[in-house]
Write an enzyme that holds these catalytic residues in place. Structure first.
Site, short mmCIF file in Angstrom:
data_model
loop_
_atom_site.label_atom_id
_atom_site.label_comp_id
_atom_site.label_asym_id
_atom_site.label_seq_id
_atom_site.Cartn_x
_atom_site.Cartn_y
_atom_site.Cartn_z
N LYS A 66 -16.42 -115.87 -31.91
CA LYS A 66 -17.35 -116.89 -32.39
C LYS A 66 -17.65 -117.85 -31.24
CE LYS A 66 -18.81 -118.42 -35.79
NZ LYS A 66 -18.15 -119.00 -36.96
N HIS A 67 -18.92 -118.01 -30.92
CA HIS A 67 -19.35 -118.96 -29.89
C HIS A 67 -18.60 -118.77 -28.58
CE1 HIS A 67 -22.13 -120.95 -32.55
NE2 HIS A 67 -21.18 -121.06 -33.47
N ASN A 230 -10.16 -125.40 -21.42
CA ASN A 230 -8.74 -125.08 -21.45
C ASN A 230 -8.40 -124.31 -22.72
OD1 ASN A 230 -7.91 -126.43 -19.04
ND2 ASN A 230 -7.80 -128.37 -20.12
N HIS A 391 -15.09 -119.75 -17.86
CA HIS A 391 -16.21 -120.67 -18.16
C HIS A 391 -17.54 -119.92 -18.02
CE1 HIS A 391 -13.84 -124.33 -18.42
NE2 HIS A 391 -13.23 -123.99 -17.30
#
Length: 391
Positions: A66-67, A230, A391
């Site tokens: 999810k996302h 994180n 990221h």
């Protein structure tokens, strides 16, 4: 197919949008539906995750994304009767290993997995498709589909369910690029191989690292490799039970993941298993009700005028003391972290959720404080020496 036009990017105002290859063909086929920009981000990250889990453990693997972060990840170990019940699959009989993997990945944090994108390490079989068919999900990526399984999945979302088939032999370039603010970033792909040797540097007094703990450490680290940083990940018996992602503070990651792990255990308490739901309650509504019932805002579901919508009779309050007594049984849980712990408070919080094994890079100026905290709680901690930011 060299490129695929998408409806829009992350948001409807972000047009045009596409995925494409500068060289060669796209390694995917869209078998059904119209996957979007975020769907493909989840699909490609999820596929990498399950492919690596399969390589590390030798077991079929599944993840629920999810996302652009996993809500759950697991390998195909058998479900206990209690697990089958809390994952809402106890009526399906014996599941295939791949179906068990997805049931566990989806079931770890059902609130977060609602509307997920699924990735499977193996060809989707009928058993797995039957589990998926009853869940609210946006789509799936897998290296193939059994014909009957494909037909079951095509029936989801009124025929609009996104189904992607990926070439399992596809190998991307060593360098990866992305553009931010018109500026191109380039880096080598994170092709770190996570195996038993990755956890060989045990720095605590207790050095008894079991084979299951090694598997769970591998699951935690591979999950973190594709989780927005994180991040930390709690794992128990081959499945993530709590993922804390995208927090600026390490302790907040641990608290978030720890609370999710606690909720996973609380859902197994007979007082929760035996909640008197009305027969016509939808699965998502049951999940929401359980989440409220085991949380601090339980009166939102137990107040007069509210409980009648959900239950056939008013349940007793699940008291703080009862929760603490049930959670005191927690043991043998593994905690992985994508970067070092800067303070020992992370270990103290982890101990409250039954953490026995810890894997983290190390490298903090307070490493000894963290080691001392682990020794106090008789934990086994491995320093991997390598950070896993994503990221």
């Amino acid at each position: 197919m060299k490129e695929l036009e998408l409806k829009y990017g992350c948001n409807p105002n972000q047009k045009p949008s596409r995925i494409y290859m500068e060289e060669g063909e796209l390694p995917i086929k869209v078998l059904n539906g119209k996957p979007g920009y975020i769907n493909f981000l989840d699909a490609f990250n999820g596929w990498q995750l399950v492919k690596e889990l399969k390589k590390a453990t030798g077991l079929p693997a599944a993840t629920s994304f999810k996302h652009v972060s996993p809500a759950g990840a697991a390998v195909g170990l058998p479900l206990s009767e209690v697990e089958a019940k809390i994952y809402w699959v106890d009526d399906l009989g014996e599941l295939s290993p791949l179906a068990s993997a997805y049931a566990r990945a989806r079931g770890a944090d059902r609130m977060s997995s609602y509307g997920d994108f699924i990735a499977l390490s193996d060809v989707c079989d009928v058993s797995t498709a039957q589990v998926i068919k009853r869940e609210f999900s946006d789509g799936i990526i897998a290296p193939g589909y059994e014909p009957e399984a494909l037909e079951l999945l095509k029936g989801k979302k009124r025929g609009a369910y996104a189904i992607i088939e990926i070439d399992p032999d596809y190998v991307p370039k060593k360098l990866e690029r992305k553009e931010v603010f018109g500026i191109t970033f380039e880096q080598g792909r994170n092709e770190l191989n996570i195996d038993d040797d990755f956890f060989s540097n045990v720095v605590t007094e207790n050095k008894e690292l079991t084979e299951q703990a090694k598997i769970d450490m591998a699951i935690s680290m591979i999950t973190l490799k594709y989780t927005q940083s994180n991040s930390v990940c709690f794992v128990k018996n081959g499945q993530a039970i709590g993922v804390g992602a995208g927090q600026q503070s390490r302790i907040h990651c641990v608290r978030l993941a720890g609370q999710k792990a606690d909720n996973w255990l609380l859902r197994q308490c007979p007082k929760v298993l035996n909640l008197p739901f009305k027969e016509d309650m939808k699965r998502a509504d049951r999940d929401n009700a359980i989440d409220l019932y085991i949380g601090d805002e339980y009166m939102d579901i137990l107040a007069d005028g509210e409980w009648e919508r959900v239950f056939t009779e008013k349940p007793e309050v699940f008291t703080k003391e009862e929760k603490q007594a049930w959670l005191a049984q927690a043991e043998g849980i593994t905690l992985g972290s994508d970067a070092f712990f800067p303070f020992s408070d992370n270990i103290e919080r982890a101990a409250k959720s039954g953490v026995k094994y810890v894997a983290q890079p190390g490298g903090s100026i307070r490493d000894q404080d963290v080691i001392d905290a682990c020794n106090k709680h008789d934990m086994v901690m491995s320093f991997t020496g390598l950070r896993l930011f994503h990221h």
